[in-house]
Write a protein that holds these residues in place. Structure first.
Motif, PDB file in Angstrom:
ATOM      1  N   GLY A  20       9.457  -3.718  -0.558  1.00  0.00           N
ATOM      2  CA  GLY A  20       8.085  -3.852  -0.098  1.00  0.00           C
ATOM      3  C   GLY A  20       7.239  -4.745  -0.974  1.00  0.00           C
ATOM      4  O   GLY A  20       7.646  -5.181  -2.055  1.00  0.00           O
ATOM      5  N   THR A  21       6.050  -5.001  -0.499  1.00  0.00           N
ATOM      6  CA  THR A  21       5.092  -5.821  -1.240  1.00  0.00           C
ATOM      7  C   THR A  21       3.848  -5.032  -1.651  1.00  0.00           C
ATOM      8  O   THR A  21       2.879  -5.617  -2.139  1.00  0.00           O
ATOM      9  N   ALA A  22       3.881  -3.722  -1.475  1.00  0.00           N
ATOM     10  CA  ALA A  22       2.744  -2.903  -1.903  1.00  0.00           C
ATOM     11  C   ALA A  22       2.636  -2.883  -3.428  1.00  0.00           C
ATOM     12  O   ALA A  22       1.553  -2.712  -3.974  1.00  0.00           O
ATOM     13  N   THR A  23       3.766  -3.031  -4.098  1.00  0.00           N
ATOM     14  CA  THR A  23       3.775  -3.135  -5.552  1.00  0.00           C
ATOM     15  C   THR A  23       4.343  -4.494  -5.927  1.00  0.00           C
ATOM     16  O   THR A  23       5.238  -5.008  -5.249  1.00  0.00           O
ATOM     17  N   PHE A  24       3.852  -5.038  -7.002  1.00  0.00           N
ATOM     18  CA  PHE A  24       4.360  -6.324  -7.462  1.00  0.00           C
ATOM     19  C   PHE A  24       5.401  -6.152  -8.563  1.00  0.00           C
ATOM     20  O   PHE A  24       5.827  -7.131  -9.171  1.00  0.00           O
ATOM     21  N   GLU A  25       5.823  -4.921  -8.829  1.00  0.00           N
ATOM     22  CA  GLU A  25       6.947  -4.743  -9.756  1.00  0.00           C
ATOM     23  C   GLU A  25       8.179  -5.347  -9.106  1.00  0.00           C
ATOM     24  O   GLU A  25       8.353  -5.277  -7.884  1.00  0.00           O
ATOM     25  N   LEU A  26       9.052  -5.909  -9.921  1.00  0.00           N
ATOM     26  CA  LEU A  26      10.258  -6.551  -9.408  1.00  0.00           C
ATOM     27  C   LEU A  26      11.521  -5.743  -9.681  1.00  0.00           C
ATOM     28  O   LEU A  26      12.504  -5.864  -8.959  1.00  0.00           O
ATOM     29  N   ILE A  27      11.497  -4.934 -10.726  1.00  0.00           N
ATOM     30  CA  ILE A  27      12.638  -4.100 -11.088  1.00  0.00           C
ATOM     31  C   ILE A  27      12.176  -2.646 -11.035  1.00  0.00           C
ATOM     32  O   ILE A  27      11.238  -2.265 -11.734  1.00  0.00           O
ATOM     33  N   PRO A  28      12.829  -1.826 -10.204  1.00  0.00           N
ATOM     34  CA  PRO A  28      12.398  -0.431 -10.093  1.00  0.00           C
ATOM     35  C   PRO A  28      12.562   0.320 -11.415  1.00  0.00           C
ATOM     36  O   PRO A  28      13.628   0.249 -12.039  1.00  0.00           O
ATOM     37  N   PRO A  29      11.536   1.019 -11.842  1.00  0.00           N
ATOM     38  CA  PRO A  29      11.663   1.822 -13.060  1.00  0.00           C
ATOM     39  C   PRO A  29      12.587   3.014 -12.806  1.00  0.00           C
ATOM     40  O   PRO A  29      12.617   3.562 -11.705  1.00  0.00           O
ATOM     41  N   MET A  34     -13.641   4.549  -7.115  1.00  0.00           N
ATOM     42  CA  MET A  34     -12.198   4.424  -6.966  1.00  0.00           C
ATOM     43  C   MET A  34     -11.908   3.024  -6.448  1.00  0.00           C
ATOM     44  O   MET A  34     -12.523   2.565  -5.491  1.00  0.00           O
ATOM     45  N   ILE A  35     -10.969   2.377  -7.109  1.00  0.00           N
ATOM     46  CA  ILE A  35     -10.555   1.017  -6.760  1.00  0.00           C
ATOM     47  C   ILE A  35      -9.162   1.083  -6.136  1.00  0.00           C
ATOM     48  O   ILE A  35      -8.279   1.791  -6.630  1.00  0.00           O
ATOM     49  N   ALA A  36      -8.978   0.328  -5.082  1.00  0.00           N
ATOM     50  CA  ALA A  36      -7.653   0.139  -4.494  1.00  0.00           C
ATOM     51  C   ALA A  36      -7.294  -1.334  -4.648  1.00  0.00           C
ATOM     52  O   ALA A  36      -8.076  -2.200  -4.271  1.00  0.00           O
ATOM     53  N   VAL A  37      -6.144  -1.582  -5.227  1.00  0.00           N
ATOM     54  CA  VAL A  37      -5.620  -2.935  -5.330  1.00  0.00           C
ATOM     55  C   VAL A  37      -4.413  -2.967  -4.393  1.00  0.00           C
ATOM     56  O   VAL A  37      -3.337  -2.500  -4.737  1.00  0.00           O
ATOM     57  N   VAL A  38      -4.635  -3.455  -3.190  1.00  0.00           N
ATOM     58  CA  VAL A  38      -3.601  -3.443  -2.158  1.00  0.00           C
ATOM     59  C   VAL A  38      -2.738  -4.691  -2.315  1.00  0.00           C
ATOM     60  O   VAL A  38      -3.244  -5.809  -2.233  1.00  0.00           O
ATOM     61  N   GLY A  39      -1.456  -4.470  -2.544  1.00  0.00           N
ATOM     62  CA  GLY A  39      -0.525  -5.589  -2.638  1.00  0.00           C
ATOM     63  C   GLY A  39      -0.270  -6.172  -1.261  1.00  0.00           C
ATOM     64  O   GLY A  39       0.056  -5.428  -0.340  1.00  0.00           O
ATOM     65  N   ASP A  40      -0.450  -7.460  -1.122  1.00  0.00           N
ATOM     66  CA  ASP A  40      -0.161  -8.213   0.088  1.00  0.00           C
ATOM     67  C   ASP A  40      -1.265  -8.034   1.134  1.00  0.00           C
ATOM     68  O   ASP A  40      -1.433  -6.958   1.711  1.00  0.00           O
ATOM     69  N   SER A  41      -1.981  -9.081   1.398  1.00  0.00           N
ATOM     70  CA  SER A  41      -3.079  -9.024   2.376  1.00  0.00           C
ATOM     71  C   SER A  41      -2.564  -8.741   3.785  1.00  0.00           C
ATOM     72  O   SER A  41      -3.351  -8.389   4.670  1.00  0.00           O
ATOM     73  N   ALA A  42      -1.262  -8.845   4.013  1.00  0.00           N
ATOM     74  CA  ALA A  42      -0.677  -8.498   5.310  1.00  0.00           C
ATOM     75  C   ALA A  42      -0.368  -7.006   5.423  1.00  0.00           C
ATOM     76  O   ALA A  42       0.119  -6.547   6.459  1.00  0.00           O
TER      77      ALA A  42
END
Length: 181
Positions: free
Chosen positions: A28-37, A119-127
């Motif tokens: 997904g693109t909701a998170t910008f992490e590339l390697i799952p913790p 409360m702030i939401a930083v939504v990954g991917d404008s789509a």
């Protein structure tokens, strides 16, 4: 749908939380992490949030964790101490059932009870229309878009900034001032 339980997360939930997040990172693109913790890292992150007194919730169907949400520090500098950033993740099979919205509404309530004001939401991917829609239904307003700030899956991604006042928001001074001027 069977009975949904939303409750505070416990350490025993973390293998399920880790699995949900693993899928979000990989596909997904909701998170910008590339390697799952891995589980130890997710356990460390959970501990930091618990030690900070932040709310961390899970959604369970028939006793099985199918989603989670938490609030954490928006920024580390003390002037931001009344502002939290939220995260909500669900198993893909349960998307579009209202569970994310219920988790977020409960997270808002829990954050207000702890004295947070924004409360702030930083939504990954404008789509990511689903996440933007859930946040809008929960009273968040669009603040802006940071175009092309992430690169994942061979393409540039935006982040969408949304914000919601908690409790009295910025209308009054906070009680007790939570440790600063």
């Amino acid at each position: 749908m069977s009975s949904l339980e939303i409750r505070p997360a416990i350490a025993a939930d973390l293998p399920f939380v880790t699995g949900i997040y693993d899928h979000a990172v990989r596909y997904g693109t909701a998170t910008f992490e590339l390697i799952p913790p891995d589980l130890p890292e997710m356990t460390r992150r959970f501990g930091v949030l618990m030690d900070g007194g932040f709310p961390y919730l899970v959604a369970a169907l028939e006793g099985r964790v199918v989603g989670y949400a938490y609030a954490g520090a928006y920024r580390q500098r003390p002037a931001y101490r009344f502002t939290v950033e939220n995260s909500v993740y669900l198993q893909p099979a349960i998307h579009r059932r209202g569970i994310g919205q219920q988790l977020l509404q409960r997270l808002i309530t829990e954050s207000e009870q702890r004295g947070y004001r924004q409360m702030i939401a930083v939504v990954g991917d404008s789509a990511n229309a689903g996440s933007i829609g859930v946040h809008t239904k929960c009273g968040f307003q669009m603040i802006g878009t940071h175009p092309n700030v992430g690169f994942k899956f061979g393409r540039w991604l935006d982040t969408v900034m949304m914000q919601r006042a908690l409790g009295e928001g910025g209308e009054t001074l906070p009680a007790g001032n939570l440790g600063g001027s």
